[in-house]
Design a protein around this motif. Structure first.
Motif, PDB file in Angstrom:
ATOM      1  N   UNK A  29       0.837  -1.199   0.000  1.00  3.91           N
ATOM      2  CA  UNK A  29       0.000   0.000   0.000  1.00  3.91           C
ATOM      3  C   UNK A  29       0.868   1.243   0.000  1.00  3.91           C
ATOM      4  N   UNK A  30       0.297   2.328  -0.505  1.00  5.38           N
ATOM      5  CA  UNK A  30       0.984   3.615  -0.507  1.00  5.38           C
ATOM      6  C   UNK A  30      -0.009   4.708  -0.140  1.00  5.38           C
ATOM      7  N   UNK A  31       0.439   5.640   0.689  1.00  7.80           N
ATOM      8  CA  UNK A  31      -0.348   6.819   1.014  1.00  7.80           C
ATOM      9  C   UNK A  31       0.300   8.031   0.370  1.00  7.80           C
ATOM     10  N   UNK A  32      -0.504   8.854  -0.287  1.00  4.69           N
ATOM     11  CA  UNK A  32       0.016  10.038  -0.979  1.00  4.69           C
ATOM     12  C   UNK A  32      -0.820  11.240  -0.580  1.00  4.69           C
ATOM     13  N   UNK A  33      -0.161  12.314  -0.195  1.00  6.41           N
ATOM     14  CA  UNK A  33      -0.851  13.564   0.115  1.00  6.41           C
ATOM     15  C   UNK A  33      -0.148  14.722  -0.594  1.00  6.41           C
ATOM     16  N   UNK A  34      -0.793  15.867  -0.605  1.00  3.25           N
ATOM     17  CA  UNK A  34      -0.246  17.069  -1.247  1.00  3.25           C
ATOM     18  C   UNK A  34       0.070  16.829  -2.721  1.00  3.25           C
ATOM     19  N   UNK A  35      -0.906  16.287  -3.433  1.00  2.00           N
ATOM     20  CA  UNK A  35      -0.731  16.072  -4.865  1.00  2.00           C
ATOM     21  C   UNK A  35      -2.068  16.316  -5.563  1.00  2.00           C
ATOM     22  N   UNK A  36      -2.009  16.408  -6.875  1.00  2.00           N
ATOM     23  CA  UNK A  36      -3.237  16.579  -7.664  1.00  2.00           C
ATOM     24  C   UNK A  36      -3.512  15.367  -8.541  1.00  2.00           C
ATOM     25  N   UNK A  37      -2.479  14.921  -9.279  1.00  2.00           N
ATOM     26  CA  UNK A  37      -2.644  13.806 -10.213  1.00  2.00           C
ATOM     27  C   UNK A  37      -1.446  12.876 -10.119  1.00  2.00           C
ATOM     28  N   UNK A  38      -1.710  11.572 -10.226  1.00  2.00           N
ATOM     29  CA  UNK A  38      -0.625  10.592 -10.223  1.00  2.00           C
ATOM     30  C   UNK A  38      -0.937   9.517 -11.264  1.00  2.00           C
ATOM     31  N   UNK A  39       0.103   9.043 -11.954  1.00  2.00           N
ATOM     32  CA  UNK A  39      -0.054   7.989 -12.953  1.00  2.00           C
ATOM     33  C   UNK A  39      -0.007   6.623 -12.272  1.00  2.00           C
ATOM     34  N   UNK A  40      -0.925   5.738 -12.677  1.00  2.00           N
ATOM     35  CA  UNK A  40      -0.960   4.367 -12.158  1.00  2.00           C
ATOM     36  C   UNK A  40      -0.845   3.422 -13.350  1.00  2.00           C
ATOM     37  N   UNK A  41       0.183   2.595 -13.329  1.00  2.00           N
ATOM     38  CA  UNK A  41       0.440   1.654 -14.423  1.00  2.00           C
ATOM     39  C   UNK A  41       0.402   0.226 -13.901  1.00  2.00           C
ATOM     40  N   UNK A  42      -0.290  -0.645 -14.625  1.00  2.00           N
ATOM     41  CA  UNK A  42      -0.324  -2.060 -14.270  1.00  2.00           C
ATOM     42  C   UNK A  42       0.881  -2.771 -14.892  1.00  2.00           C
ATOM     43  N   UNK A  43       1.694  -3.391 -14.052  1.00  2.00           N
ATOM     44  CA  UNK A  43       2.833  -4.177 -14.547  1.00  2.00           C
ATOM     45  C   UNK A  43       2.389  -5.574 -14.962  1.00  2.00           C
ATOM     46  N   UNK A  44       1.343  -6.073 -14.306  1.00  2.00           N
ATOM     47  CA  UNK A  44       0.671  -7.322 -14.655  1.00  2.00           C
ATOM     48  C   UNK A  44      -0.824  -7.022 -14.615  1.00  2.00           C
ATOM     49  N   UNK A  45      -1.664  -7.989 -14.940  1.00  2.00           N
ATOM     50  CA  UNK A  45      -3.076  -7.821 -14.637  1.00  2.00           C
ATOM     51  C   UNK A  45      -3.167  -7.540 -13.140  1.00  2.00           C
ATOM     52  N   UNK A  46      -3.921  -6.529 -12.762  1.00  2.00           N
ATOM     53  CA  UNK A  46      -3.888  -6.100 -11.366  1.00  2.00           C
ATOM     54  C   UNK A  46      -5.230  -5.522 -10.922  1.00  2.00           C
ATOM     55  N   UNK A  47      -5.545  -5.774  -9.645  1.00  2.00           N
ATOM     56  CA  UNK A  47      -6.720  -5.178  -9.024  1.00  2.00           C
ATOM     57  C   UNK A  47      -6.270  -4.382  -7.802  1.00  2.00           C
ATOM     58  N   UNK A  48      -6.901  -3.223  -7.597  1.00  2.00           N
ATOM     59  CA  UNK A  48      -6.514  -2.401  -6.456  1.00  2.00           C
ATOM     60  C   UNK A  48      -7.670  -1.520  -6.008  1.00  2.00           C
ATOM     61  N   UNK A  49      -7.534  -1.035  -4.775  1.00  2.00           N
ATOM     62  CA  UNK A  49      -8.534  -0.178  -4.149  1.00  2.00           C
ATOM     63  C   UNK A  49      -7.904   1.168  -3.850  1.00  2.00           C
ATOM     64  N   UNK A  50      -8.575   2.243  -4.268  1.00  2.00           N
ATOM     65  CA  UNK A  50      -8.152   3.609  -3.969  1.00  2.00           C
ATOM     66  C   UNK A  50      -9.107   4.201  -2.951  1.00  2.00           C
ATOM     67  N   UNK A  51      -8.556   4.728  -1.846  1.00  2.00           N
ATOM     68  CA  UNK A  51      -9.342   5.433  -0.836  1.00  2.00           C
ATOM     69  C   UNK A  51      -8.916   6.889  -0.843  1.00  2.00           C
ATOM     70  N   UNK A  52      -9.778   7.760  -1.311  1.00  2.00           N
ATOM     71  CA  UNK A  52      -9.528   9.197  -1.475  1.00  2.00           C
ATOM     72  C   UNK A  52     -10.196   9.877  -0.278  1.00  2.00           C
ATOM     73  N   UNK A  53      -9.386  10.312   0.694  1.00  2.00           N
ATOM     74  CA  UNK A  53      -9.919  10.647   2.023  1.00  2.00           C
ATOM     75  C   UNK A  53      -9.340  11.950   2.574  1.00  2.00           C
ATOM     76  N   UNK A  54     -10.089  12.655   3.440  1.00  2.00           N
ATOM     77  CA  UNK A  54      -9.532  13.849   4.085  1.00  2.00           C
ATOM     78  C   UNK A  54      -8.305  13.518   4.911  1.00  2.00           C
ATOM     79  N   UNK A  55      -7.348  14.438   4.893  1.00  2.00           N
ATOM     80  CA  UNK A  55      -6.125  14.231   5.660  1.00  2.00           C
ATOM     81  C   UNK A  55      -6.235  14.784   7.089  1.00  2.00           C
ATOM     82  N   UNK A  56      -7.295  15.551   7.361  1.00  2.00           N
ATOM     83  CA  UNK A  56      -7.506  16.097   8.702  1.00  2.00           C
ATOM     84  C   UNK A  56      -8.883  15.735   9.198  1.00  2.00           C
ATOM     85  N   UNK A  57      -8.990  15.468  10.503  1.00  2.00           N
ATOM     86  CA  UNK A  57     -10.277  15.136  11.096  1.00  2.00           C
ATOM     87  C   UNK A  57     -11.161  16.366  11.130  1.00  2.00           C
TER      88      UNK A  57
END
Length: 238
Positions: A210-238
């Motif tokens: 897993x990877x957590x990313x903050x302070x960004x707008x756009x990121x490239x995601x490339x599949x190296x093999x057939x792949x399934x994944x879950x993205x959680x786009x969430x507030x960074x502050x409570x």
């Protein structure tokens, strides 16, 4: 500049109780890691395998948004609101615990284990009336796409919760690349690979990494093999 945190699969906490084998991305139960108490409003990400016929007895929750996503087998749910349902592979369930709820979860099958993610998010409203929602996902929408399965909006695709969060499931073919753009400027992304291998930005991730990313707008995601994944786009502050 984007800030990233890498959580490889082999650095998660593990509790194997025989009937339950659980991997914890964040501090949970007897697993405590001061550096892994949460990521933004994401408090719990448990990768659970439940043995045939076993499960969690009735227990309480409050003021938490709880999302369950099975990947293998089924999960029988019963709660204090009178809901009784079986969550099947390909479904997503959300429970807004709010002012308080009790529920139980069991693998109803005598000959098959159940594998699932259980995810807890802190809500943006306290002591709301508890609620339950369950839908079956359109797997075809996930093919080489970010298919929305959760949002803050009742009228949108997927389930909804009391938080400014969006979840997406993706099923990429090998060598397919797609850019992901953050849903809200104050949000970050926590992405976990369900199967296969992908590259997020310049970081390679394998199954259950897993990877957590903050302070960004756009990121490239490339599949190296057939792949399934879950993205959680969430507030960074409570």
């Amino acid at each position: 500049m984007a800030t990233t945190v890498l959580h490889t699969a082999d650095t998660r906490g593990n509790a194997n109780h025989g009937w339950l084998n659980a991997y914890h991305s964040f501090s949970f139960g007897n697993y405590y890691n001061a550096d892994r108490n949460q990521f933004g409003v994401l408090r719990v990400l448990n990768d659970d395998t439940i043995a045939a016929g076993m499960g969690f007895g009735t227990h309480p929750h409050n003021n938490m948004e709880i999302i369950t996503i099975p990947f293998e087998g089924d999960l029988a749910h019963k709660d204090s609101m009178g809901n009784e349902a079986t969550i099947k592979t390909g479904d997503v369930q959300v429970m807004s615990a709010g002012a308080g709820i009790q529920h139980s979860e069991f693998n109803p099958n005598a000959d098959q284990q159940t594998k699932l993610f259980q995810i807890w998010l802190f809500p943006n409203k306290q002591n709301v009336t508890a609620r339950y929602q369950q839908i079956t996902l359109d797997k075809t929408a996930q093919k080489n796409n970010f298919a929305q399965i959760l949002s803050p909006n009742q009228e949108d695709e997927g389930v909804w919760i009391h938080q400014n969060a969006w979840f997406f499931m993706a099923d990429f073919d090998a060598d397919f690349t797609k850019n992901y753009t953050i849903s809200s400027a104050s949000n970050g992304v926590y992405l976990i690979v369900i199967s296969g291998s992908i590259t997020v930005g310049d970081q390679n991730l394998n199954e259950k990494d897993a990877i957590g990313i903050s302070d960004f707008t756009t990121v490239a995601i490339k599949a190296n093999t057939d792949a399934k994944f879950l993205i959680m786009d969430i507030p960074m502050k409570l």
